[in-house]
Design a protein around this motif. Structure first.
Motif, mmCIF file in Angstrom:
data_model
loop_
_atom_site.group_PDB
_atom_site.id
_atom_site.type_symbol
_atom_site.label_atom_id
_atom_site.label_comp_id
_atom_site.label_asym_id
_atom_site.label_seq_id
_atom_site.Cartn_x
_atom_site.Cartn_y
_atom_site.Cartn_z
ATOM 1 N N TYR A 34 0.836 -1.177 0.000
ATOM 2 C CA TYR A 34 0.000 0.000 0.000
ATOM 3 C C TYR A 34 0.881 1.240 0.000
ATOM 4 O O TYR A 34 0.421 2.325 -0.177
ATOM 5 C CB TYR A 34 -0.837 -0.095 1.274
ATOM 6 C CG TYR A 34 -1.777 1.036 1.551
ATOM 7 C CD1 TYR A 34 -2.996 1.094 0.905
ATOM 8 C CD2 TYR A 34 -1.458 2.000 2.478
ATOM 9 C CE1 TYR A 34 -3.882 2.115 1.186
ATOM 10 C CE2 TYR A 34 -2.346 3.023 2.758
ATOM 11 C CZ TYR A 34 -3.553 3.076 2.112
ATOM 12 O OH TYR A 34 -4.427 4.075 2.378
ATOM 13 N N ASN A 35 2.168 1.042 0.189
ATOM 14 C CA ASN A 35 3.089 2.135 0.450
ATOM 15 C C ASN A 35 3.803 2.588 -0.815
ATOM 16 O O ASN A 35 4.313 1.765 -1.563
ATOM 17 C CB ASN A 35 4.134 1.680 1.470
ATOM 18 C CG ASN A 35 3.483 1.154 2.722
ATOM 19 O OD1 ASN A 35 2.857 1.907 3.451
ATOM 20 N ND2 ASN A 35 3.602 -0.130 2.971
ATOM 21 N N TYR A 36 3.824 3.908 -1.031
ATOM 22 C CA TYR A 36 4.599 4.439 -2.137
ATOM 23 C C TYR A 36 4.868 5.925 -1.925
ATOM 24 O O TYR A 36 4.255 6.581 -1.097
ATOM 25 C CB TYR A 36 3.925 4.188 -3.489
ATOM 26 C CG TYR A 36 2.522 4.726 -3.640
ATOM 27 C CD1 TYR A 36 2.291 6.037 -4.019
ATOM 28 C CD2 TYR A 36 1.428 3.904 -3.413
ATOM 29 C CE1 TYR A 36 1.003 6.522 -4.170
ATOM 30 C CE2 TYR A 36 0.136 4.385 -3.563
ATOM 31 C CZ TYR A 36 -0.071 5.693 -3.948
ATOM 32 O OH TYR A 36 -1.346 6.173 -4.099
ATOM 33 N N VAL A 54 2.735 10.759 -0.409
ATOM 34 C CA VAL A 54 3.296 9.622 0.315
ATOM 35 C C VAL A 54 2.112 8.840 0.859
ATOM 36 O O VAL A 54 1.292 9.383 1.592
ATOM 37 C CB VAL A 54 4.210 10.060 1.485
ATOM 38 C CG1 VAL A 54 4.696 8.853 2.270
ATOM 39 C CG2 VAL A 54 5.381 10.890 0.974
ATOM 40 N N ARG A 55 1.992 7.592 0.438
ATOM 41 C CA ARG A 55 0.919 6.738 0.954
ATOM 42 C C ARG A 55 1.574 5.715 1.862
ATOM 43 O O ARG A 55 2.491 5.015 1.464
ATOM 44 C CB ARG A 55 0.143 6.062 -0.158
ATOM 45 C CG ARG A 55 -1.031 5.265 0.420
ATOM 46 C CD ARG A 55 -1.977 4.730 -0.619
ATOM 47 N NE ARG A 55 -2.743 5.720 -1.346
ATOM 48 C CZ ARG A 55 -3.872 6.277 -0.918
ATOM 49 N NH1 ARG A 55 -4.366 5.983 0.260
ATOM 50 N NH2 ARG A 55 -4.521 7.123 -1.675
ATOM 51 N N ALA A 56 1.076 5.659 3.102
ATOM 52 C CA ALA A 56 1.659 4.784 4.115
ATOM 53 C C ALA A 56 0.581 3.906 4.742
ATOM 54 O O ALA A 56 -0.512 4.373 5.040
ATOM 55 C CB ALA A 56 2.332 5.629 5.199
ATOM 56 N N SER A 57 0.910 2.648 4.956
ATOM 57 C CA SER A 57 -0.039 1.719 5.569
ATOM 58 C C SER A 57 -0.140 1.935 7.075
ATOM 59 O O SER A 57 -1.072 1.457 7.711
ATOM 60 C CB SER A 57 0.368 0.273 5.274
ATOM 61 O OG SER A 57 1.685 0.033 5.719
ATOM 62 N N ALA A 85 -3.109 8.630 2.937
ATOM 63 C CA ALA A 85 -2.553 9.505 1.903
ATOM 64 C C ALA A 85 -2.065 10.809 2.521
ATOM 65 O O ALA A 85 -2.808 11.483 3.220
ATOM 66 C CB ALA A 85 -3.599 9.789 0.836
ATOM 67 N N ASN A 86 -0.820 11.146 2.262
ATOM 68 C CA ASN A 86 -0.212 12.395 2.708
ATOM 69 C C ASN A 86 0.152 13.178 1.455
ATOM 70 O O ASN A 86 1.062 12.799 0.714
ATOM 71 C CB ASN A 86 1.060 12.113 3.514
ATOM 72 C CG ASN A 86 0.791 11.317 4.770
ATOM 73 O OD1 ASN A 86 0.634 11.877 5.836
ATOM 74 N ND2 ASN A 86 0.741 9.998 4.654
#
Length: 122
Positions: A34-36, A54-57, A85-86
Motif C-alpha cells: 500500500y506504500n509508495y 506519500v501513501r503509508a499503511s 494519503a499524505n
C-alpha cells in the motif's frame, strides 16, 4: 444445446472470468503493498524537498539521504507522515551538496523500510 443456452453459458463464463481477474488483481494489490512515494518537481536539494504524495499503511517517517555516490549517505532531512494519503509533503533539508537523493519511508520506529525512491542529477 440451443443457441440461447450457449449464449447464456458464454455470458456466465465471461462474467465469472471478469470476477476472477478483478478478485486476483485486488488481492495482488493488497499483497504488493500500500506504500509508495511520488516525488514532486525538484530543481535542487538545497533547502526543501517536496513530495506530491506519500501513501503509508501505518504512521511512519520519510527520510531523505544523500545518494550521490550510489549508496545511502548522510541524512539530509526527515518528517513524520500519518497512515493513509499524505499530499504535498515538505521536508526541510540540512545544508548539503547532494546531487542525488534516496527517499525512504519507514515505520514509525524507523526499523522497517516500507517504500523508497531516488532522485537523480539535481
Amino acid at each position: 444445446m440451443t443457441l440461447q443456452s450457449m449464449t447464456t453459458t458464454v455470458k456466465t463464463l465471461a462474467a465469472a472470468s471478469v470476477l476472477a481477474v478483478a478478485t486476483a488483481t485486488a488481492s495482488f494489490a493488497g499483497s504488493a503493498g500500500y506504500n509508495y512515494i511520488i516525488p514532486g518537481e525538484q530543481m535542487e536539494l538545497k533547502t526543501e524537498l517536496s513530495l506530491n504524495m506519500v501513501r503509508a499503511s501505518e504512521n511512519g517517517t520519510v527520510s531523505v539521504y544523500d545518494f550521490t555516490h550510489g549508496e545511502k549517505g548522510a541524512l539530509l532531512g526527515s518528517t513524520e507522515v500519518h497512515a493513509g494519503a499524505n499530499q504535498d509533503v515538505k521536508i526541510m533539508l540540512n545544508a548539503n551538496a547532494a546531487q542525488d537523493a534516496i527517499i525512504v519511508l519507514t515505520t514509525e520506529d524507523g526499523t522497517v523500510p516500507l517504500a523508497t525512491t531516488t532522485l537523480k542529477h539535481l
